[in-house]
Design a protein around this motif. Sequence first.
Motif, mmCIF file in Angstrom:
data_model
loop_
_atom_site.group_PDB
_atom_site.id
_atom_site.type_symbol
_atom_site.label_atom_id
_atom_site.label_comp_id
_atom_site.label_asym_id
_atom_site.label_seq_id
_atom_site.Cartn_x
_atom_site.Cartn_y
_atom_site.Cartn_z
ATOM 1 N N ALA A 167 -0.085 -7.176 -0.791
ATOM 2 C CA ALA A 167 -0.991 -7.821 0.161
ATOM 3 C C ALA A 167 -2.350 -7.138 0.204
ATOM 4 C CB ALA A 167 -0.365 -7.823 1.552
ATOM 5 N N LYS A 168 -2.385 -5.844 -0.131
ATOM 6 C CA LYS A 168 -3.640 -5.102 -0.157
ATOM 7 C C LYS A 168 -4.341 -5.189 -1.512
ATOM 8 C CE LYS A 168 -2.235 -1.710 3.327
ATOM 9 N NZ LYS A 168 -1.964 -0.265 3.597
ATOM 10 N N GLY A 169 -3.750 -5.969 -2.429
ATOM 11 C CA GLY A 169 -4.359 -6.125 -3.743
ATOM 12 C C GLY A 169 -4.014 -5.029 -4.723
ATOM 13 N N VAL A 170 -3.012 -4.200 -4.409
ATOM 14 C CA VAL A 170 -2.610 -3.109 -5.302
ATOM 15 C C VAL A 170 -1.508 -3.603 -6.236
ATOM 16 C CG1 VAL A 170 -1.733 -0.748 -5.446
ATOM 17 C CG2 VAL A 170 -3.170 -1.432 -3.511
ATOM 18 N N ARG A 171 -1.715 -3.467 -7.510
ATOM 19 C CA ARG A 171 -0.727 -3.913 -8.495
ATOM 20 C C ARG A 171 0.335 -2.839 -8.706
ATOM 21 N NH1 ARG A 171 -2.264 -8.441 -11.093
ATOM 22 N NH2 ARG A 171 -4.450 -9.073 -10.902
ATOM 23 N N THR A 173 -15.322 1.154 -0.463
ATOM 24 C CA THR A 173 -15.283 1.691 -1.828
ATOM 25 C C THR A 173 -13.907 2.263 -2.136
ATOM 26 O OG1 THR A 173 -17.636 2.233 -1.731
ATOM 27 C CG2 THR A 173 -16.334 3.329 -3.422
ATOM 28 N N ARG A 174 -13.326 2.980 -1.170
ATOM 29 C CA ARG A 174 -11.996 3.557 -1.379
ATOM 30 C C ARG A 174 -10.941 2.460 -1.508
ATOM 31 N NH1 ARG A 174 -12.232 8.468 3.100
ATOM 32 N NH2 ARG A 174 -13.526 9.903 1.847
ATOM 33 N N GLU A 175 -11.063 1.413 -0.701
ATOM 34 C CA GLU A 175 -10.106 0.303 -0.791
ATOM 35 C C GLU A 175 -10.219 -0.395 -2.143
ATOM 36 O OE1 GLU A 175 -11.040 -2.102 2.542
ATOM 37 O OE2 GLU A 175 -9.925 -0.855 3.994
ATOM 38 N N GLN A 176 -11.456 -0.565 -2.609
ATOM 39 C CA GLN A 176 -11.655 -1.185 -3.914
ATOM 40 C C GLN A 176 -11.070 -0.314 -5.014
ATOM 41 O OE1 GLN A 176 -12.816 -4.168 -4.702
ATOM 42 N NE2 GLN A 176 -12.440 -3.759 -6.874
ATOM 43 N N LEU A 177 -11.298 1.002 -4.906
ATOM 44 C CA LEU A 177 -10.763 1.926 -5.907
ATOM 45 C C LEU A 177 -9.245 1.902 -5.897
ATOM 46 C CD1 LEU A 177 -11.353 4.093 -8.021
ATOM 47 C CD2 LEU A 177 -11.375 5.788 -6.174
ATOM 48 N N ARG A 178 -8.628 1.804 -4.714
ATOM 49 C CA ARG A 178 -7.170 1.749 -4.613
ATOM 50 C C ARG A 178 -6.618 0.526 -5.351
ATOM 51 N NH1 ARG A 178 -6.847 1.547 0.525
ATOM 52 N NH2 ARG A 178 -6.896 3.795 0.870
ATOM 53 N N ARG A 179 -7.344 -0.588 -5.242
ATOM 54 C CA ARG A 179 -6.904 -1.802 -5.941
ATOM 55 C C ARG A 179 -7.061 -1.664 -7.450
ATOM 56 N NH1 ARG A 179 -9.333 -4.323 -1.363
ATOM 57 N NH2 ARG A 179 -11.315 -4.609 -2.473
ATOM 58 N N LEU A 195 16.832 -0.916 -0.525
ATOM 59 C CA LEU A 195 16.167 -2.005 -1.237
ATOM 60 C C LEU A 195 15.265 -2.806 -0.304
ATOM 61 C CD1 LEU A 195 19.029 -3.334 -3.571
ATOM 62 C CD2 LEU A 195 17.053 -1.928 -4.217
ATOM 63 N N ARG A 196 15.703 -2.976 0.945
ATOM 64 C CA ARG A 196 14.887 -3.712 1.908
ATOM 65 C C ARG A 196 13.592 -2.952 2.215
ATOM 66 N NH1 ARG A 196 18.563 -4.602 5.323
ATOM 67 N NH2 ARG A 196 18.139 -2.934 6.817
ATOM 68 N N HIS A 197 13.690 -1.645 2.402
ATOM 69 C CA HIS A 197 12.495 -0.832 2.655
ATOM 70 C C HIS A 197 11.561 -0.875 1.439
ATOM 71 C CE1 HIS A 197 13.366 0.788 6.550
ATOM 72 N NE2 HIS A 197 14.501 1.383 6.168
ATOM 73 N N LEU A 198 12.141 -0.782 0.263
ATOM 74 C CA LEU A 198 11.327 -0.814 -0.959
ATOM 75 C C LEU A 198 10.597 -2.142 -1.087
ATOM 76 C CD1 LEU A 198 10.412 0.397 -3.640
ATOM 77 C CD2 LEU A 198 12.537 -0.465 -4.678
ATOM 78 N N GLU A 199 11.300 -3.235 -0.819
ATOM 79 C CA GLU A 199 10.675 -4.553 -0.909
ATOM 80 C C GLU A 199 9.546 -4.702 0.105
ATOM 81 O OE1 GLU A 199 12.170 -9.115 -0.328
ATOM 82 O OE2 GLU A 199 13.316 -7.822 -1.689
ATOM 83 N N ASP A 200 9.735 -4.207 1.309
ATOM 84 C CA ASP A 200 8.675 -4.258 2.328
ATOM 85 C C ASP A 200 7.456 -3.465 1.865
ATOM 86 O OD1 ASP A 200 10.268 -5.793 3.954
ATOM 87 O OD2 ASP A 200 10.928 -4.118 5.224
ATOM 88 N N HIS A 201 7.700 -2.303 1.291
ATOM 89 C CA HIS A 201 6.604 -1.462 0.813
ATOM 90 C C HIS A 201 5.850 -2.149 -0.329
ATOM 91 C CE1 HIS A 201 4.347 2.084 -0.288
ATOM 92 N NE2 HIS A 201 4.843 2.045 -1.516
ATOM 93 N N LEU A 202 6.586 -2.751 -1.248
ATOM 94 C CA LEU A 202 5.949 -3.432 -2.379
ATOM 95 C C LEU A 202 5.111 -4.617 -1.918
ATOM 96 C CD1 LEU A 202 8.937 -3.386 -4.901
ATOM 97 C CD2 LEU A 202 6.827 -2.042 -5.061
ATOM 98 N N ARG A 203 5.620 -5.358 -0.952
ATOM 99 C CA ARG A 203 4.874 -6.507 -0.442
ATOM 100 C C ARG A 203 3.606 -6.052 0.289
ATOM 101 N NH1 ARG A 203 9.765 -10.477 1.748
ATOM 102 N NH2 ARG A 203 10.207 -11.416 -0.276
ATOM 103 N N THR A 204 3.686 -4.930 0.981
ATOM 104 C CA THR A 204 2.499 -4.402 1.654
ATOM 105 C C THR A 204 1.427 -4.017 0.639
ATOM 106 O OG1 THR A 204 3.819 -3.575 3.510
ATOM 107 C CG2 THR A 204 1.641 -2.594 3.192
ATOM 108 N N ARG A 205 1.844 -3.361 -0.434
ATOM 109 C CA ARG A 205 0.900 -2.989 -1.494
ATOM 110 C C ARG A 205 0.277 -4.231 -2.125
ATOM 111 N NH1 ARG A 205 1.033 1.912 -4.141
ATOM 112 N NH2 ARG A 205 0.829 0.852 -6.150
#
Length: 305
Positions: A62-66, A11-17, A50-60
Motif C-alpha cells: 500500500a505504501k508502494g514498496v515492492r 524524499t525518504r518515502e520516495q527512496l523507500r519505494r 502467516l496472517r501477520h506476514l500477510e498484513d505486513h506485506l499488504r502494508t508495504r
Amino acid sequence: MTSTFRTTRRTREQLRREIPGTAAVLADPHDFATMRRYRTFPFDDHTRYLRHLEDHLRTRTAKGVRTTLTLFDPDAYAEYCQELGLDPDTTDSRARYTAELACTGATVPYAGEPLAELLPLLVEETGRQIAWDRAATRLAEAGTCPDCDEDLSHTAFALATQALKELLDGLGDGTHHLVCSIPAGAPPLLAALRITSEEGRHHLSESESLTFCTVLAAGIAHRTPGGIVSRSTRPQPQPDDGTATPHDTVRGWTLRDGWPEPLTAAQVFTAYCTDAETGEPIPPEHQVDHTAGFPLTRPPETHRC
C-alpha cells in the motif's frame, strides 16, 4: 523549517519505494516448528504467523514498496550459519540469510494476493530451481567423450531441445502438460512443462522449458532410463445442449539409447494407471484416452562413441 521537513519526508518515502525488499517465508508447518527452537524467533503459531506476514506485506504494498517472497529452509539456514560461523539464534543472522536467498534462491513477486494463493506458486518455483540445479550438475558430470573429445553435455542439451520441439509440433493445438522423469538418486529428477499451442504457435514458460530440457539432457548424456508423459486437452465440438466436457489424451515415451522412443498404448495405460510406490493398479480416469506416443526423429548427429 516545516517545508524542509516535509520535503525531506517525501524524499525518504520516495527512496523507500525505490528500494525493494525480500521476505523469507516459512510456508511449511514443519519448517515453522523447527524454527521455534530459536529463542529469538518470536512466533508460536503458524497460522497467526502467516496472517501477520500477510498484513505486513499488504502494508508495504500500500505504501508502494515492492517485495519478493522466497522460502525459508531451516536446515539450509543452520548449514549456512555453521559455514560462516554465525549464531543462528539472532535476527541479524536470519536477515543475512534472507538477503542471500534474494540473490540465489527462487523468488516470486508479491502484489497484494492472499498468501494462500501465492505460496503454492513459490513452492513450485523453488522445486523447479532445485531440479534445474541438480540436473545441471548431473549434466556437467557427463564431461567429454574420451574417444573424440566431444562435449557430451552440449550435445545432449541440443538433442533435448530438438526432442522438445518435435514433441510440441507433434502434439498440435491444445493445452499440454509434459513431465520428464530421470532416475538420479533419491528423489529422481523431475521437470514439468505447461504449453498452450494454437495454429503452430507455442506459449510456454522459458524457465520451465529450460529445466525440462536440462533434466532430459541429463538422461540423454548419461544414457540412463527415464520417461516423458504428455497429457493434452484439445478443444471439443460444442454440443447443442452446451454440456461439453474436457477430453484428455495421455501419451508416453521412454529413454532408450539416449533418445525418447514411443510407448505403446498398453504401456502408457500400465504406466499411468499404476501406483508408483505400491505397484497396485489405479482406476483409469473418466474421459482420458491412453494413446501410443509418436516417433521422434533421431537427429543424425546423435553421439554414438
